[in-house]
Scaffold this motif. Structure first.
Motif, PDB file in Angstrom:
ATOM      1  N   GLN A 159     -50.189-154.223-122.239  1.00 15.61           N
ATOM      2  CA  GLN A 159     -50.290-153.983-120.809  1.00 15.61           C
ATOM      3  C   GLN A 159     -50.986-152.656-120.547  1.00 15.61           C
ATOM      4  OE1 GLN A 159     -49.614-156.004-118.283  1.00 15.61           O
ATOM      5  NE2 GLN A 159     -50.397-154.454-116.882  1.00 15.61           N
ATOM      6  N   GLY A 160     -51.996-152.698-119.667  1.00 14.01           N
ATOM      7  CA  GLY A 160     -52.667-151.485-119.254  1.00 14.01           C
ATOM      8  C   GLY A 160     -52.107-151.006-117.929  1.00 14.01           C
ATOM      9  N   HIS A 184     -47.891-143.287-123.788  1.00  9.31           N
ATOM     10  CA  HIS A 184     -48.846-142.608-122.903  1.00  9.31           C
ATOM     11  C   HIS A 184     -50.180-143.353-122.850  1.00  9.31           C
ATOM     12  CE1 HIS A 184     -45.869-139.463-123.262  1.00  9.31           C
ATOM     13  NE2 HIS A 184     -46.115-139.338-124.555  1.00  9.31           N
ATOM     14  N   PHE A 185     -50.086-144.673-122.703  1.00 11.01           N
ATOM     15  CA  PHE A 185     -51.289-145.518-122.771  1.00 11.01           C
ATOM     16  C   PHE A 185     -52.226-145.270-121.593  1.00 11.01           C
ATOM     17  CE2 PHE A 185     -53.742-149.372-122.043  1.00 11.01           C
ATOM     18  CZ  PHE A 185     -54.219-149.643-123.318  1.00 11.01           C
ATOM     19  N   GLN A 186     -53.509-145.142-121.916  1.00 12.13           N
ATOM     20  CA  GLN A 186     -54.563-145.010-120.906  1.00 12.13           C
ATOM     21  C   GLN A 186     -55.581-146.128-121.121  1.00 12.13           C
ATOM     22  OE1 GLN A 186     -54.743-142.624-118.395  1.00 12.13           O
ATOM     23  NE2 GLN A 186     -52.694-141.952-119.047  1.00 12.13           N
ATOM     24  N   MET A 243     -57.341-141.784-130.240  1.00 13.43           N
ATOM     25  CA  MET A 243     -56.994-142.862-131.167  1.00 13.43           C
ATOM     26  C   MET A 243     -55.623-143.434-130.789  1.00 13.43           C
ATOM     27  SD  MET A 243     -57.903-144.675-133.804  1.00 13.43           S
ATOM     28  CE  MET A 243     -59.185-143.737-134.624  1.00 13.43           C
ATOM     29  N   TYR A 244     -55.527-144.738-130.717  1.00 12.09           N
ATOM     30  CA  TYR A 244     -54.268-145.397-130.371  1.00 12.09           C
ATOM     31  C   TYR A 244     -53.386-145.531-131.607  1.00 12.09           C
ATOM     32  CZ  TYR A 244     -56.781-146.592-126.113  1.00 12.09           C
ATOM     33  OH  TYR A 244     -57.483-146.521-124.944  1.00 12.09           O
ATOM     34  N   GLN A 245     -52.082-145.366-131.414  1.00 12.47           N
ATOM     35  CA  GLN A 245     -51.138-145.441-132.528  1.00 12.47           C
ATOM     36  C   GLN A 245     -49.903-146.217-132.099  1.00 12.47           C
ATOM     37  OE1 GLN A 245     -50.313-141.693-134.333  1.00 12.47           O
ATOM     38  NE2 GLN A 245     -48.802-142.504-135.761  1.00 12.47           N
ATOM     39  N   LEU A 246     -49.537-147.214-132.901  1.00 14.07           N
ATOM     40  CA  LEU A 246     -48.361-148.022-132.610  1.00 14.07           C
ATOM     41  C   LEU A 246     -47.089-147.198-132.773  1.00 14.07           C
ATOM     42  CD1 LEU A 246     -49.310-151.339-134.441  1.00 14.07           C
ATOM     43  CD2 LEU A 246     -48.929-151.101-131.989  1.00 14.07           C
ATOM     44  N   SER A 247     -46.118-147.457-131.907  1.00 15.73           N
ATOM     45  CA  SER A 247     -44.842-146.747-131.997  1.00 15.73           C
ATOM     46  C   SER A 247     -43.879-147.418-132.965  1.00 15.73           C
ATOM     47  CB  SER A 247     -44.187-146.677-130.604  1.00 15.73           C
ATOM     48  OG  SER A 247     -43.858-147.981-130.140  1.00 15.73           O
ATOM     49  N   VAL A 248     -44.291-148.550-133.539  1.00 14.85           N
ATOM     50  CA  VAL A 248     -43.453-149.273-134.506  1.00 14.85           C
ATOM     51  C   VAL A 248     -44.212-149.419-135.813  1.00 14.85           C
ATOM     52  CG1 VAL A 248     -42.204-150.547-132.722  1.00 14.85           C
ATOM     53  CG2 VAL A 248     -44.295-151.523-133.701  1.00 14.85           C
ATOM     54  N   SER A 249     -43.483-149.671-136.883  1.00 15.98           N
ATOM     55  CA  SER A 249     -44.106-149.926-138.180  1.00 15.98           C
ATOM     56  C   SER A 249     -44.687-151.335-138.186  1.00 15.98           C
ATOM     57  CB  SER A 249     -43.062-149.787-139.286  1.00 15.98           C
ATOM     58  OG  SER A 249     -43.486-150.426-140.472  1.00 15.98           O
ATOM     59  N   GLU A 258     -45.157-152.830-118.402  1.00 15.56           N
ATOM     60  CA  GLU A 258     -45.799-151.658-117.835  1.00 15.56           C
ATOM     61  C   GLU A 258     -46.739-151.063-118.874  1.00 15.56           C
ATOM     62  OE1 GLU A 258     -42.415-149.308-116.737  1.00 15.56           O
ATOM     63  OE2 GLU A 258     -42.235-150.296-114.778  1.00 15.56           O
ATOM     64  N   ALA A 259     -47.519-150.081-118.467  1.00 14.46           N
ATOM     65  CA  ALA A 259     -48.563-149.519-119.330  1.00 14.46           C
ATOM     66  C   ALA A 259     -48.012-149.126-120.699  1.00 14.46           C
ATOM     67  CB  ALA A 259     -49.190-148.308-118.664  1.00 14.46           C
TER      68      ALA A 259
END
Length: 380
Positions: free
Chosen positions: A136-137, A29-31, A1-7, A177-178
């Motif tokens: 960006q991937g 750590h985007f994949q 599950m993807y999670q934003l690093s900001v609010s 970058e990713a």
């Protein structure tokens, strides 16, 4: 599950439709959820909206899919991109990228667009009239963003399928970058090109223009046979000038025009139907054979789920949770069953756990109807 690093709440307060910005490491750590080969496979499907854009030696080419293997075998090593619109409708793993943005209104969300570009590939400088988060991937991409369009940018026609502009001064000039995210509000010019083979994911949000509201309401009025009456004026009298539109006639005609807009329920239904229709084709497949109420109830009671077709819009008005608008259709339930509307519109799957007691027969019947329309499907 993807999670934003900001609010997301803080981001909307500070940046939404105010200014572009780069969120470094927006997804840690985007994949990539999809490979370039899988994306190319989607461009070969008839149902999928895809494009190929090339700018080799300054010659712009833009083509719509579907493409074939021969197309890819003939490509050069640089200066081209493939783009798939509404990729969230066709690739479940890629659709997970939308999840962190689901605190925003679904009716604003347009689609997830995915592009793969080789070195120097891009679509040129342009301006979009929608808000977009560009994730960006793999690989790196160089982005430039200019200031808000105030009429100073000159359109150019390097290709009839590409609405580009001549040039702009950058207020953002970054290499992504990713996991980095570039947010661009509507009206800000931008241009991105790949430094190396790279993947890019664009989550777009688009509201209707005033023209669209008026045009779609006219279509709605005609489709529903509303206002099929002429102005009557039995008290008509003579007038001094044959070509004059009297003030009283103008008032009567204006009143006729406004009457359709003065019915709150009519406007509610129109807005719900219009906003619940996707701009892109959905992967709707009606089951064969059709499901029965008993089979759906047995499935839910046995711990199974009903999954919403990706990209399907299910909406309801805040002031009336007994009415849902699903893919342009109106769904009405009784007040005691309003809870099912909130679940249908607020989550991607339905399970037996969503109901405190045995699922009411009327609710099972509704769920079965939606499954047999292909809007939800049985998760085997």
């Amino acid at each position: 599950m993807y999670q934003l690093s900001v609010s997301l709440e803080q981001f909307l307060s500070q940046y939404w439709q105010k200014q572009p910005t780069v969120i470094k490491g927006g997804f840690a750590h985007f994949q990539d959820p999809i490979s370039p080969e899988e994306l190319a496979g989607l461009t070969m499907e008839e149902e999928v909206d895809s494009r190929y854009v090339s700018n080799l030696d300054g010659q712009w080419i833009a083509e719509h899919g579907p493409f074939n293997e021969q197309k890819y075998a003939s490509l050069t090593q640089t200066n081209w991109s493939i783009i798939v619109q509404a990729a969230n409708h066709w690739h479940p793993q890629a659709a997970q990228l939308v999840e962190p943005f689901k605190k925003m209104p679904q009716w604003l969300f347009d689609d997830l667009m995915i592009s793969y570009s080789v070195k120097d590939g891009g679509v040129g400088p342009h301006i979009d009239q929608y808000d977009v988060f560009i994730i960006q991937g793999s690989g790196q991409r160089h982005w430039r963003v200019g200031d808000l369009d105030k009429g100073q940018y000159v359109e150019t026609c390097r290709h009839s399928a590409l609405r580009q502009i001549e040039s702009f001064d950058a207020i953002i000039d970054e290499v992504l970058e990713a996991g980095d995210i570039l947010y661009i509000p509507a009206g800000f010019p931008h241009d991105g090109y790949a430094i190396e083979p790279s993947m890019s994911y664009s989550i777009g949000f688009r509201s209707p223009k005033e023209q669209e509201l008026i045009s779609n309401f006219a279509d709605y009025v005609l489709a529903n046979d509303i206002g099929d009456t002429h102005m009557l004026k039995p008290e008509l009298t003579t007038q001094p000038n044959f070509g004059q539109i009297s003030s009283s006639d103008l008032h009567s005609l204006t009143t006729m025009l406004k009457n359709s807009l003065n019915d709150p329920q009519r406007i509610n239904d129109f807005m719900g139907c219009m906003l619940s229709q996707s701009r892109h084709q959905l992967n709707i497949i009606t089951p064969d054979p059709l499901w029965s109420n008993e089979e759906v109830a047995h499935h839910l009671n046995g711990g199974g789920t009903l999954e919403k077709v990706s990209g399907l819009r299910a909406l309801y008005h805040q002031q009336d949770p007994t009415m849902a608008y699903i893919n342009g259709e109106v769904i009405k339930v009784s007040a005691e069953h309003a809870f099912v509307i909130e679940r249908l519109c607020g989550q991607e799957h339905i399970s037996g756990d969503d109901f405190l007691d045995d699922t009411p027969i009327a609710v099972i019947s509704l769920l079965c109807e939606l499954v047999n329309k292909g809007y939800w499907f049985i998760d085997a």
